[in-house]
Design an enzyme around this catalytic site. Structure first.
Site, PDB file in Angstrom:
ATOM      1  N   CYS A  87       1.107  -1.391   0.027  1.00 21.23           N
ATOM      2  CA  CYS A  87       0.051  -0.072  -0.189  1.00 21.23           C
ATOM      3  C   CYS A  87       0.852   1.395   0.012  1.00 21.23           C
ATOM      4  O   CYS A  87       0.886   2.094  -0.846  1.00 21.23           O
ATOM      5  CB  CYS A  87      -0.766  -0.127   1.302  1.00 21.23           C
ATOM      6  SG  CYS A  87      -1.950  -1.421   1.039  1.00 21.23           S
TER       7      CYS A  87
HETATM    8  C1  UGA Z   1      -1.443   0.461   5.602  1.00 22.41           C
HETATM    9  C2  UGA Z   1      -2.143   1.528   6.470  1.00 22.41           C
HETATM   10  O1  UGA Z   1      -1.861   1.317   7.615  1.00 22.41           O
HETATM   11  C3  UGA Z   1      -3.760   0.929   6.310  1.00 22.41           C
HETATM   12  O2  UGA Z   1      -4.333   2.091   7.109  1.00 22.41           O
HETATM   13  C4  UGA Z   1      -4.285   0.982   4.815  1.00 22.41           C
HETATM   14  O3  UGA Z   1      -5.656   0.489   5.101  1.00 22.41           O
HETATM   15  C5  UGA Z   1      -3.443  -0.064   4.100  1.00 22.41           C
HETATM   16  O4  UGA Z   1      -2.110   0.486   4.275  1.00 22.41           O
HETATM   17  C6  UGA Z   1      -3.926   0.050   2.720  1.00 22.41           C
HETATM   18  O5  UGA Z   1      -3.921   0.958   2.195  1.00 22.41           O
HETATM   19  O6  UGA Z   1      -4.504  -1.121   2.440  1.00 22.41           O
HETATM   20  P1  UGA Z   1      -0.361  -1.887   5.928  1.00 22.41           P
HETATM   21  O7  UGA Z   1       0.411  -1.446   4.747  1.00 22.41           O
HETATM   22  O8  UGA Z   1      -1.068  -3.035   6.101  1.00 22.41           O
HETATM   23  O9  UGA Z   1      -1.435  -0.886   6.309  1.00 22.41           O
HETATM   24  O10 UGA Z   1       0.448  -2.069   7.248  1.00 22.41           O
HETATM   25  P2  UGA Z   1       1.051  -0.947   8.217  1.00 22.41           P
HETATM   26  O11 UGA Z   1       0.987  -1.377   9.737  1.00 22.41           O
HETATM   27  O12 UGA Z   1       0.625   0.605   7.683  1.00 22.41           O
HETATM   28  O13 UGA Z   1       2.731  -0.923   7.892  1.00 22.41           O
HETATM   29  C7  UGA Z   1       3.284  -0.540   6.706  1.00 22.41           C
HETATM   30  C8  UGA Z   1       4.892  -0.485   6.802  1.00 22.41           C
HETATM   31  O14 UGA Z   1       5.239   0.576   7.492  1.00 22.41           O
HETATM   32  C9  UGA Z   1       5.657  -1.790   7.321  1.00 22.41           C
HETATM   33  O15 UGA Z   1       6.614  -2.027   6.694  1.00 22.41           O
HETATM   34  C10 UGA Z   1       5.912  -1.369   8.798  1.00 22.41           C
HETATM   35  O16 UGA Z   1       6.911  -2.078   9.261  1.00 22.41           O
HETATM   36  C11 UGA Z   1       6.450   0.076   8.613  1.00 22.41           C
HETATM   37  N1  UGA Z   1       5.986   1.138   9.751  1.00 22.41           N
HETATM   38  C12 UGA Z   1       4.859   1.229  10.221  1.00 22.41           C
HETATM   39  C13 UGA Z   1       7.286   1.712  10.219  1.00 22.41           C
HETATM   40  O17 UGA Z   1       8.416   1.688   9.646  1.00 22.41           O
HETATM   41  N2  UGA Z   1       7.028   2.569  11.390  1.00 22.41           N
HETATM   42  C14 UGA Z   1       5.915   2.643  11.935  1.00 22.41           C
HETATM   43  O18 UGA Z   1       5.895   3.724  13.021  1.00 22.41           O
HETATM   44  C15 UGA Z   1       4.839   1.980  11.536  1.00 22.41           C
END
Ligand code: UGA
Length: 423
Positions: free
Chosen positions: A263
């Site tokens: 995403c």
């Molecule tokens: C993301 C959004 O959080 C959702 O709200 C959205 O619905 C989704 O995309 C989508 O568009 O379908 P997702 O990609 O499943 O969700 O996962 P996240 O928990 O957001 O993490 C994304 C990435 O960011 C991961 O690689 C995670 O390790 C990284 N991350 C997350 C960080 O490096 N730091 C943080 O503080 C949080």
């Protein structure tokens, strides 16, 4: 209510299972017959906590999966949940949206009752109104106002999607028709969350802007982390103090190896491409991607500063999924790190609690282990790439390494002697 959902991917399948749990009758339309068979046997084709239980509870009862569009006219609404993958220029490829809209239109042809077509896929602003609506109306030949349109973006996080579905911060419903708005709102009657109603294009934009903002928070935190590390300051201590400001919030400030997944990288790139197509230069968004691309490779820089030339070195990589609680490796930061390790002649020893199989399709030639201990035994160094909570328990396993060089791309370990990528 009776609901059809087109597309049995991650969003469609989770939504279908959760809408059944809310008491709706759901028909999921998926063209991949192998997926249909698996779902009908109660086996989700993706790993998502809580999903299998919901499938087993509702399949063949409130929840039916087929490859046919039959029976759409008997439903109150049809959700479009097909993929919008990136085109080579970064823009969103809408071919599956167009074909789903056309097929839905054809299936609505002989119906008379009101029907709402709802786009849930992430699409550029304007898509529901100017691509989906005309395609459905042309194919259905129903321009009498009985077919209406809405846009209802999803905000589910992989690994927590079922929980997020039932406990959202808000439900966004874009529509320019009161019947459509009432109908889609009614689907969420049992969900305790504010409903935000907007125009169609604003709802589409809310999804892009939300993901772009979250990605920006991460790249910003990573940049602060890189500065803090050089100054000998712990960025996690800093962000704890910063995030308590209610205007900022403590979420998505975890510095590390950067964001991956299906995403954030795709949606930020699509927004850049959209902005450029209308003559804007989205400098912040471009920097968000640029910081993210270079961030994971800092793992290699830190590694080389510790063990020198990587040629022939045994490097354990713990964590292959793009985040914890999933077997999804799409755009995982470990891909660019493994690419670089292989390029520099290192011997990669990989382990992930769920994603070994998915990663072996991308890197069939590296070594995969069934446990962290297996990957660590004899390794010259270790890189932690995913925030799996179980990694926090690792300690004596690191003693099995040839030398205890532990570099963390996520702040997850609790053992001694580790070095963070940007802390
Ligand atoms: C993301 C959004 O959080 C959702 O709200 C959205 O619905 C989704 O995309 C989508 O568009 O379908 P997702 O990609 O499943 O969700 O996962 P996240 O928990 O957001 O993490 C994304 C990435 O960011 C991961 O690689 C995670 O390790 C990284 N991350 C997350 C960080 O490096 N730091 C943080 O503080 C949080």
């Amino acid at each position: 209510m009776k609901v059809h959902i087109v597309g049995g991917g991650y969003v469609g399948l989770v939504s279908a299972a959760c809408f059944s749990e809310l008491g709706h009758e759901v028909h999921l339309v998926e063209i991949d017959k192998a997926k249909v068979d698996a779902i009908n046997r109660g086996i989700p084709p993706i790993f998502e906590p809580g999903l299998e239980e919901l499938l087993k509870k509702h399949i063949h009862r409130e929840f039916i999966t087929t490859s046919e569009y039959d029976g759409i006219t008997e439903s109150d609404c049809t959700f479009i949940c097909v993929g919008t993958p990136p085109a080579p220029d970064g823009s969103a490829d809408l071919r599956y949206i167009r074909s789903a809209a056309h097929s839905i239109g054809e299936s609505l042809k002989d119906g008379k009752d009101p029907h709402i077509v709802v786009v849930k896929s992430t699409v550029p602003p304007g898509t529901t109104g100017t691509i989906v609506a005309p395609a459905v109306l042309d194919a259905s030949e129903r321009r009498d106002g009985t077919v209406t349109f809405a846009m209802n973006p999803e905000f589910l996080r992989e690994g927590r999607a079922v929980e997020d579905f039932f406990h959202p911060d808000r439900v966004v419903i874009g529509c320019d028709d009161a019947h459509a708005c009432r109908g889609v709102s009614a689907l969420y009657d049992r969900i305790d969350a504010p409903i935000v109603t907007t125009g169609l294009a604003a709802a589409e934009m809310i999804k892009y802007v939300s993901n772009a903002f979250l990605a920006t928070k991460i790249s910003f935190s990573n940049e602060m982390g890189n500065i803090c590390k050089k100054l000998g300051i712990d960025v996690y201590e800093v962000m704890k103090g910063v995030g308590l400001d209610a205007r900022i919030s403590p979420h998505f400030l975890n510095a590390g190896a950067g964001f991956g997944g299906s995403c954030f990288p795709k949606d930020v790139s699509a927004l850049i491409s959209l902005a450029e197509s209308i003559g804007e230069d989205p400098r912040i968004l471009k920097s968000v991607i640029e910081v993210n691309e270079s961030q994971a490779l800092r793992m290699i820089t830190v590694l080389e500063s510790r063990i020198g030339n990587l040629c022939g070195k045994q490097v354990a990589v713990l964590g292959l999924a793009f985040k914890d609680n999933t077997d999804d490796v799409r755009d995982s930061r470990s891909i660019s790190v493994i690419e670089e390790l292989v390029e520099r002649g290192a011997v990669v020893r990989a382990f992930d609690p769920l994603a070994n199989a998915s990663m072996s399709r991308i890197f069939p030639g590296i070594n995969y282990y069934e446990s962290a201990e297996g990957a660590l035994t004899g390794a010259d160094a270790c890189l932690v790439m995913t925030e799996w909570p179980e990694f926090s328990l690792l300690d004596r396993e690191f003693d099995r390494m040839a030398s205890r060089v532990i570099i963390e791309g996520r702040r997850i370990l609790s053992c001694d002697g580790k070095e963070g990528i940007c802390w």
